[in-house]
Write an enzyme that holds these catalytic residues in place. Structure first.
Site, PDB file in Angstrom:
ATOM      1  N   HIS A 151       0.842  -1.235   0.056  1.00 47.28           N
ATOM      2  CA  HIS A 151       0.067  -0.073   0.195  1.00 47.28           C
ATOM      3  C   HIS A 151       0.798   1.265   0.162  1.00 47.28           C
ATOM      4  CE1 HIS A 151      -4.110  -1.881   1.189  1.00 47.28           C
ATOM      5  NE2 HIS A 151      -3.276  -2.948   1.057  1.00 47.28           N
ATOM      6  N   HIS A 205      -3.081  -5.213   8.094  1.00 51.07           N
ATOM      7  CA  HIS A 205      -2.009  -4.200   8.011  1.00 51.07           C
ATOM      8  C   HIS A 205      -1.811  -3.451   9.505  1.00 51.07           C
ATOM      9  CE1 HIS A 205      -1.382  -4.626   3.641  1.00 51.07           C
ATOM     10  NE2 HIS A 205      -2.805  -4.942   3.445  1.00 51.07           N
ATOM     11  N   ALA A 230       0.995  -9.167   6.799  1.00 45.03           N
ATOM     12  CA  ALA A 230       0.961  -7.570   7.237  1.00 45.03           C
ATOM     13  C   ALA A 230       0.491  -7.702   8.604  1.00 45.03           C
ATOM     14  CB  ALA A 230      -0.011  -6.997   6.287  1.00 45.03           C
ATOM     15  N   ARG A 237       5.485 -15.798  23.405  1.00 45.95           N
ATOM     16  CA  ARG A 237       5.453 -14.666  24.504  1.00 45.95           C
ATOM     17  C   ARG A 237       4.346 -13.454  24.397  1.00 45.95           C
ATOM     18  NH1 ARG A 237      10.570 -16.246  25.786  1.00 45.95           N
ATOM     19  NH2 ARG A 237      11.476 -14.651  24.719  1.00 45.95           N
ATOM     20  N   ASP A 285      -7.908 -12.442  -2.777  1.00 43.70           N
ATOM     21  CA  ASP A 285      -6.925 -11.334  -2.712  1.00 43.70           C
ATOM     22  C   ASP A 285      -6.294 -11.133  -4.114  1.00 43.70           C
ATOM     23  OD1 ASP A 285      -5.771  -8.954  -1.563  1.00 43.70           O
ATOM     24  OD2 ASP A 285      -3.894 -10.093  -0.872  1.00 43.70           O
TER      25      ASP A 285
END
Length: 387
Positions: A151, A205, A230, A237, A285
């Site tokens: 992007h 993202h 993303a 942890r 996608d």
């Protein structure tokens, strides 16, 4: 594209994902499923045409909640002049097994987002000969700079209600899903505001920690965009956004099964941890070269190179795929990640569930796919049944 028939149709000896044993589907002349019943519950209607699928799987067509374009047109580049291409795309998607989709607008200028939304808003009310446009998915521009992926950074915006209102303009009613990075809004006001508009909030993202993601889910976010991609990786942890999503009973994660975005081994882990179609759904996608051969194509002000159906920017950044949604179903089975029933559900019922639509049941249009598993070749194929 509901297929009206001359006579009622009884489809017998069908495996239907989500149903036990063999079923029969009764389809009326208007192309609507009237009943789904176990074989032997009633006799087939002698006035009906009978289709014996001999144990093949019957499902609705796919629903693609994240698709960026096709046939050379990226949805952020929609204009009044090229709107006719969108009509061709709906027919193309129907032909590759998709019943409905969310044209996905990736991060770009507010002006271009508004222009595309205006075109789509004009088309949605029209009778669509092909896959149905179910709304719009805004993937950005409220994304974390560090996880922006492909992007463009210059169009990223701060996550505030004022900026959201500016992007949505007069078109909030057609926006079905918005992907955002929740850590960009320390006030916690934006997600409830979007939910008040009926918009499904998907996290992506993002650099969100597990705690930040949990808060976003409490505020109303119910989805995650392209799991693993993303976002921080799972860590023992700090489970992060994805760990929080996998363990949340009311959150569903989209994922890509092209073999490039996520390793098949990690997909197997994801499916086992997420209760399969109860917590996951497939997306393509796919980018604008979907339906076109490999090569170099324009992408906003840049170029992408497509090799073996995988698209990358010039610097090697993974930007998407050009594989249709149902290839993901076939891949999951081919890789031995899940059984045929689960794979079909992940592309058909699960994405519908994610946006509040019913799966295969009575009163639904009989836009049916017939899936055949060839035990000899270990191949899964499909065809539309009543076209």
């Amino acid at each position: 594209m509901t297929q009206a028939t001359q006579n009622p149709v009884d489809i017998i000896n069908a495996r239907v994902p989500g149903y036990k044993d063999l079923q029969m589907l009764l389809v009326n002349p208007e192309g609507i499923i009237e009943q789904i019943l176990p074989m032997g519950a009633i006799k087939a209607d002698r006035c009906a045409s009978v289709i014996d699928v001999a144990g093949d799987w019957i499902s609705l067509g796919g629903v693609d909640l994240q698709i960026n374009g096709a046939l050379g047109l990226a949805f952020p580049d929609l204009t009044a002049e090229n709107a006719h291409v969108l009509q061709k795309i709906t027919k193309f998607l129907w032909d590759v097994g998709v019943d409905g989709f969310l044209p996905t607008l990736v991060t770009t200028s507010v002006e271009k987002i508004q222009r595309s939304l205006a075109v789509i808003a004009d088309i949605i009310p029209c009778k669509q000969a092909g896959a149905k446009i179910l709304g719009v998915h805004l993937e950005g521009p409220f994304l974390n700079y560090q996880k922006r992926g492909a992007h463009p950074a210059e169009y990223l915006l701060p996550l505030t209600i004022d900026e959201v209102k500016r992007v949505l303009g007069d078109y909030a009613h057609i926006v079905k899903v918005i992907t955002l990075a929740p850590e960009l809004d320390p006030t916690g006001e934006v997600i409830p505001y979007l939910r008040s508009l009926g918009i499904t909030v998907s996290l992506g993202h993002s650099q969100a920690t597990s705690a930040q993601a949990q808060l976003a889910f409490e505020l109303g976010a119910t989805m995650v965009t392209h799991a693993f991609n993303a976002m921080p990786p799972l860590h023992h942890r700090e489970p992060g956004l994805l760990g929080a999503a996998i363990t949340h009973p009311d959150v569903m994660c989209g994922f890509i099964a092209d073999g490039e975005h996520v390793s098949p081994t990690m997909l197997q882990i994801l499916l086992r941890a997420s209760y399969e179609e109860k917590g996951l759904f497939l997306v393509s996608d796919a980018l604008s070269p979907l339906g076109l051969p490999d090569g170099v194509y324009p992408w906003d002000s840049r170029e992408i190179e497509v090799k073996n159906s995988t698209a990358r920017l010039a610097d090697g950044t993974l930007s998407g795929t050009t594989l249709p949604l149902l290839v993901g179903v076939q891949n999951l089975v081919k890789w031995g990640i899940c059984d045929v029933e689960t794979a079909i559900l992940l592309a058909t019922d699960a994405p519908r569930q994610a946006i509040g639509l019913p799966g295969i049941t009575k009163s639904q249009p009989a836009n049916l796919l017939c899936w055949h598993w060839d035990e000899a070749t270990k191949e899964l194929t499909w065809q539309r049944l009543l076209d």
